[in-house]
Write a protein that holds these residues in place. Sequence first.
Motif, PDB file in Angstrom:
ATOM      1  N   CYS A 183      10.513   5.131  20.078  1.00 15.35           N
ATOM      2  CA  CYS A 183      10.477   5.926  21.190  1.00 15.35           C
ATOM      3  C   CYS A 183       9.011   6.223  21.651  1.00 15.35           C
ATOM      4  O   CYS A 183       8.327   6.784  20.701  1.00 15.35           O
ATOM      5  CB  CYS A 183      11.466   7.136  21.088  1.00 15.35           C
ATOM      6  SG  CYS A 183      11.165   8.291  22.670  1.00 15.35           S
ATOM      7  N   THR A 218       7.910   8.522  23.437  1.00 12.72           N
ATOM      8  CA  THR A 218       7.704   9.856  23.786  1.00 12.72           C
ATOM      9  C   THR A 218       7.832  10.413  22.672  1.00 12.72           C
ATOM     10  O   THR A 218       6.576  11.408  22.336  1.00 12.72           O
ATOM     11  CB  THR A 218       9.060  10.444  24.686  1.00 12.72           C
ATOM     12  OG1 THR A 218       8.930   9.547  25.748  1.00 12.72           O
ATOM     13  CG2 THR A 218       8.920  11.830  24.949  1.00 12.72           C
ATOM     14  N   CYS A 219       8.689  10.630  21.664  1.00 14.59           N
ATOM     15  CA  CYS A 219       8.716  11.439  20.309  1.00 14.59           C
ATOM     16  C   CYS A 219       8.358  10.672  19.011  1.00 14.59           C
ATOM     17  O   CYS A 219       8.461  11.114  18.171  1.00 14.59           O
ATOM     18  CB  CYS A 219       9.984  11.974  20.266  1.00 14.59           C
ATOM     19  SG  CYS A 219      11.459  10.888  19.980  1.00 14.59           S
ATOM     20  N   SER A 262      10.266   8.626  17.568  1.00 14.55           N
ATOM     21  CA  SER A 262      11.512   8.261  16.772  1.00 14.55           C
ATOM     22  C   SER A 262      12.021   6.851  16.555  1.00 14.55           C
ATOM     23  O   SER A 262      11.810   6.228  17.765  1.00 14.55           O
ATOM     24  CB  SER A 262      12.659   9.073  17.209  1.00 14.55           C
ATOM     25  OG  SER A 262      13.846   8.709  16.583  1.00 14.55           O
ATOM     26  N   CYS A 300      16.609   6.909  23.348  1.00 10.82           N
ATOM     27  CA  CYS A 300      16.229   7.670  22.166  1.00 10.82           C
ATOM     28  C   CYS A 300      17.421   8.573  21.834  1.00 10.82           C
ATOM     29  O   CYS A 300      18.001   9.328  22.701  1.00 10.82           O
ATOM     30  CB  CYS A 300      14.969   8.292  22.324  1.00 10.82           C
ATOM     31  SG  CYS A 300      14.408   9.166  20.856  1.00 10.82           S
ATOM     32  N   LYS A 301      17.878   8.402  20.524  1.00 12.12           N
ATOM     33  CA  LYS A 301      18.973   9.333  20.159  1.00 12.12           C
ATOM     34  C   LYS A 301      18.114  10.536  19.881  1.00 12.12           C
ATOM     35  O   LYS A 301      19.140  11.758  19.913  1.00 12.12           O
ATOM     36  CB  LYS A 301      19.483   8.744  18.770  1.00 12.12           C
ATOM     37  CG  LYS A 301      20.322   7.460  19.203  1.00 12.12           C
ATOM     38  CD  LYS A 301      20.796   7.045  17.674  1.00 12.12           C
ATOM     39  CE  LYS A 301      21.536   5.794  17.705  1.00 12.12           C
ATOM     40  NZ  LYS A 301      22.095   5.094  16.399  1.00 12.12           N
ATOM     41  N   GLN A 302      17.082  10.734  19.528  1.00 11.45           N
ATOM     42  CA  GLN A 302      16.282  12.235  19.262  1.00 11.45           C
ATOM     43  C   GLN A 302      16.185  12.904  20.657  1.00 11.45           C
ATOM     44  O   GLN A 302      16.346  14.138  20.744  1.00 11.45           O
ATOM     45  CB  GLN A 302      15.107  12.140  18.200  1.00 11.45           C
ATOM     46  CG  GLN A 302      14.483  13.258  17.884  1.00 11.45           C
ATOM     47  CD  GLN A 302      13.539  13.140  16.893  1.00 11.45           C
ATOM     48  OE1 GLN A 302      13.682  12.161  16.223  1.00 11.45           O
ATOM     49  NE2 GLN A 302      12.420  13.828  17.035  1.00 11.45           N
ATOM     50  N   CYS A 303      15.545  12.345  21.473  1.00 14.19           N
ATOM     51  CA  CYS A 303      15.005  13.078  22.565  1.00 14.19           C
ATOM     52  C   CYS A 303      15.611  12.692  24.051  1.00 14.19           C
ATOM     53  O   CYS A 303      15.528  13.288  24.917  1.00 14.19           O
ATOM     54  CB  CYS A 303      13.639  13.004  22.953  1.00 14.19           C
ATOM     55  SG  CYS A 303      12.844  11.407  23.386  1.00 14.19           S
ATOM     56  N   GLY A 304      16.386  11.632  23.906  1.00 16.88           N
ATOM     57  CA  GLY A 304      17.051  11.198  25.139  1.00 16.88           C
ATOM     58  C   GLY A 304      16.208  10.255  26.153  1.00 16.88           C
ATOM     59  O   GLY A 304      16.623   9.872  27.181  1.00 16.88           O
ATOM     60  N   GLY A 305      14.931  10.045  25.499  1.00 16.78           N
ATOM     61  CA  GLY A 305      13.901   9.167  26.694  1.00 16.78           C
ATOM     62  C   GLY A 305      14.353   7.832  26.591  1.00 16.78           C
ATOM     63  O   GLY A 305      14.865   6.900  25.758  1.00 16.78           O
TER      64      GLY A 305
END
Length: 95
Positions: free
Chosen positions: A8, A10-11, A13, A44-49
């Motif tokens: 990802c 963005t984060c 992950s 992304c499973k962590q932030c949804g991005g």
Amino acid sequence: MNRPALICPTCKSDQVDVLSSGLWDGVDENTGHTTGGLFEFGICKQCGGRCAQYVDGHIFVPSETEWQQKIASREKWRRRAESWPFELEDDKPVA
């Protein structure tokens, strides 16, 4: 050779649900030669991005237009297929 994980942007992950992947081809803007490879689009499973890559390691956030072209139409067909009334025509088992 293993393909690097889709990360990802963005984060950072590596926990990404790949929604679409496949082959692409085109013309290299620098050389004018034909080129191609694999693409991946995911969430992304962590932030949804949203994230995507066309060239290994060159990960980016796809534009709304790119997302609609690659994902939205496939999701529409997936939802249609899920709601399709799949029924057996008779009681015979499917081989």
